[in-house]
Design a protein around this motif. Structure first.
Motif, short mmCIF file in Angstrom:
data_model
loop_
_atom_site.label_atom_id
_atom_site.label_comp_id
_atom_site.label_asym_id
_atom_site.label_seq_id
_atom_site.Cartn_x
_atom_site.Cartn_y
_atom_site.Cartn_z
N HIS A 101 0.95 -1.03 0.01
CA HIS A 101 0.05 0.00 0.10
C HIS A 101 0.90 1.14 0.05
CE1 HIS A 101 -2.87 2.96 1.68
NE2 HIS A 101 -3.87 2.15 1.22
N CYS A 143 -3.90 2.63 -4.15
CA CYS A 143 -4.82 3.31 -3.17
C CYS A 143 -4.84 4.64 -4.14
CB CYS A 143 -4.50 3.22 -1.87
SG CYS A 143 -5.34 4.48 -0.85
N ARG A 173 -10.84 5.71 -3.85
CA ARG A 173 -11.64 6.72 -3.35
C ARG A 173 -11.13 8.11 -3.89
NH1 ARG A 173 -7.51 8.99 0.90
NH2 ARG A 173 -6.37 6.96 1.58
N ASP A 184 -12.66 3.01 -0.97
CA ASP A 184 -12.00 3.16 0.23
C ASP A 184 -12.68 3.71 1.51
OD1 ASP A 184 -9.47 2.74 1.70
OD2 ASP A 184 -8.50 3.98 0.73
N HIS A 219 -7.52 0.43 -4.04
CA HIS A 219 -8.51 1.12 -2.97
C HIS A 219 -9.02 2.35 -3.92
CE1 HIS A 219 -6.33 -0.48 0.79
NE2 HIS A 219 -7.01 -1.15 0.39
N SER A 273 -4.51 7.73 -1.61
CA SER A 273 -3.09 7.90 -1.00
C SER A 273 -2.22 8.52 -2.03
CB SER A 273 -2.53 6.88 -0.44
OG SER A 273 -3.23 6.36 0.60
#
Ligand code: CS2
Ligand code: MN
Length: 354
Positions: free
Chosen positions: A206, A244, A275, A318, A273, A247
């Motif tokens: 991640h 992600c 989002r 996420d 992930h 992030s």
């Protein structure tokens, strides 16, 4: 592609498994054992019980988030070999239970950092935010605030016992710079990836959250070049990424769509992930509702970059906001994540029926 949601297990998650099953399109839950100390072997029976619970509810559990990495491995202490051997054993046990992907991170000290866990949006919903002014304080104060504002939940990677000694922990990392941390990551990967290949499991790192140094700590999973370096450190499909989007996008210099496309093409994104975040100013941001119009990311382009480049892994929305009066574990409300699932599946359907 398999749509999943994160479930924190029977002890810690107040959302019944059946509720996840009722979200259209959700096939599995992403889980973990929370009662095994970081660095110790995950017992076979406990894993089997957890996976069995998901299956009894009609859900898969093929992704684990996360098997956390002991600080001694990140610091590179002699004791790391024992913890790495334990990790190898955990991988074998997880494979036996049908687990396919292990999400992990390689961030020193903190798993992630947000400065506000109940940031109020104009529509009255609550979300998590990161503002630089929130970390311009003493370390103890920052840690205390995160722990106090977690609505009473134990946050993974924020073990109060460990962070109670945050100064000692920082002192242990004092000689670990990016070069050293990278070396320690490579050492870990060289030991675990062959085991993964043997048992059919994929590791998925991640990105750092946020993807730049805070409190002077080293960071090695920040951008395209870091991901490229990691993929090459052990050139195996088993050595992959949890991409992600939130992030990665927290550093506006990152080309999120380019990264999604490149590493999908290279078959290294095993878990996504997805989002949206809204940049407030500079690198300050909050986690917005998933749709494009609420954040700084174009979610159609996100899904397209995955889809058009052959992404075939697991995906989950996420974090979700708290809406409709829901409260609980910051970032993990059911309602907003369910809306995220529906939206992401709608985008996926649209791009795949072109
Ligand atoms: C997650 C991370 O809840 C979250 O913020 O995105 O905690 C993530 O699970 C870890 O960094 C992965 O090891
Ligand atoms: Mn994430």
């Amino acid at each position: 592609m398999q749509m999943t949601m994160r479930w924190f297990g029977p002890e810690q998650d107040k959302i019944p498994l059946e509720y996840f099953r009722q979200v259209p399109g959700v096939e599995g839950v992403v889980g973990a054992l929370y009662d095994v100390a970081v660095g110790e072997v995950w017992p076979e029976e406990k894993i089997a019980a957890l996976v069995g619970q998901a299956q009894a509810a009609g859900l898969t559990m093929e992704v684990i988030e996360s098997v956390n990495i002991h600080d001694d491995i990140k610091i590179g202490l002699p004791s790391r070999d024992r913890y790495i051997a334990n990790y190898q054993q955990t991988i074998r046990h997880l494979a036996k239970a049908g687990v396919k992907v292990i999400c992990y991170n390689f961030m020193p000290v903190f798993d992630w950092m947000k400065t506000d866990m109940n940031y109020v949006l104009p529509d009255g919903s609550l979300t998590m935010a990161f503002e630089k002014k929130g970390i311009d304080k003493s370390l103890e104060e920052v840690v205390k605030e995160v722990l106090e504002n977690s609505n009473g939940f134990a946050l993974p990677g924020w073990e109060p016992e460990r962070l109670g000694k945050v100064q000692e922990l920082f002192a242990q990392y004092k000689d670990v710079d990016d070069v050293k941390l990278r070396e320690n990551l490579a050492y870990f990967l060289k030991a675990v990836i062959p085991v993964c290949e043997e048992v059919g499991v994929k590791m998925a790192i991640h990105p750092d959250d946020p993807p730049y140094s805070i409190f002077g700590l080293p960071r090695v999973v920040k951008n395209r070049d870091d991901l490229d370096w990691i993929c090459n450190a052990v050139d195996s499909e088993a050595n992959g990424i949890t991409l992600c989007t939130g992030s990665i996008a927290e550093d506006p210099a990152n080309d999120v769509y380019g990264i999604l496309a490149e590493f999908s093409r290279r078959k290294r994104i095993h878990f996504a992930h997805v989002r949206n975040i809204k940049i407030i100013q500079d690198k300050d941001f909050y986690e917005s509702a998933h749709p494009t119009q609420y954040g700084s990311l174009n979610m159609l382009k996100v899904i397209q970059s995955l889809h058009d480049n052959g992404f075939d892994g697991y995906i989950r929305p996420d974090h979700g906001r708290f809406i409709w009066g829901e409260t609980g574990r910051p970032g993990y409300g059911l309602y907003d994540r369910a809306l995220g699932v529906t939206y992401l599946l709608g985008l996926w359907e649209a791009v795949s029926s072109k």
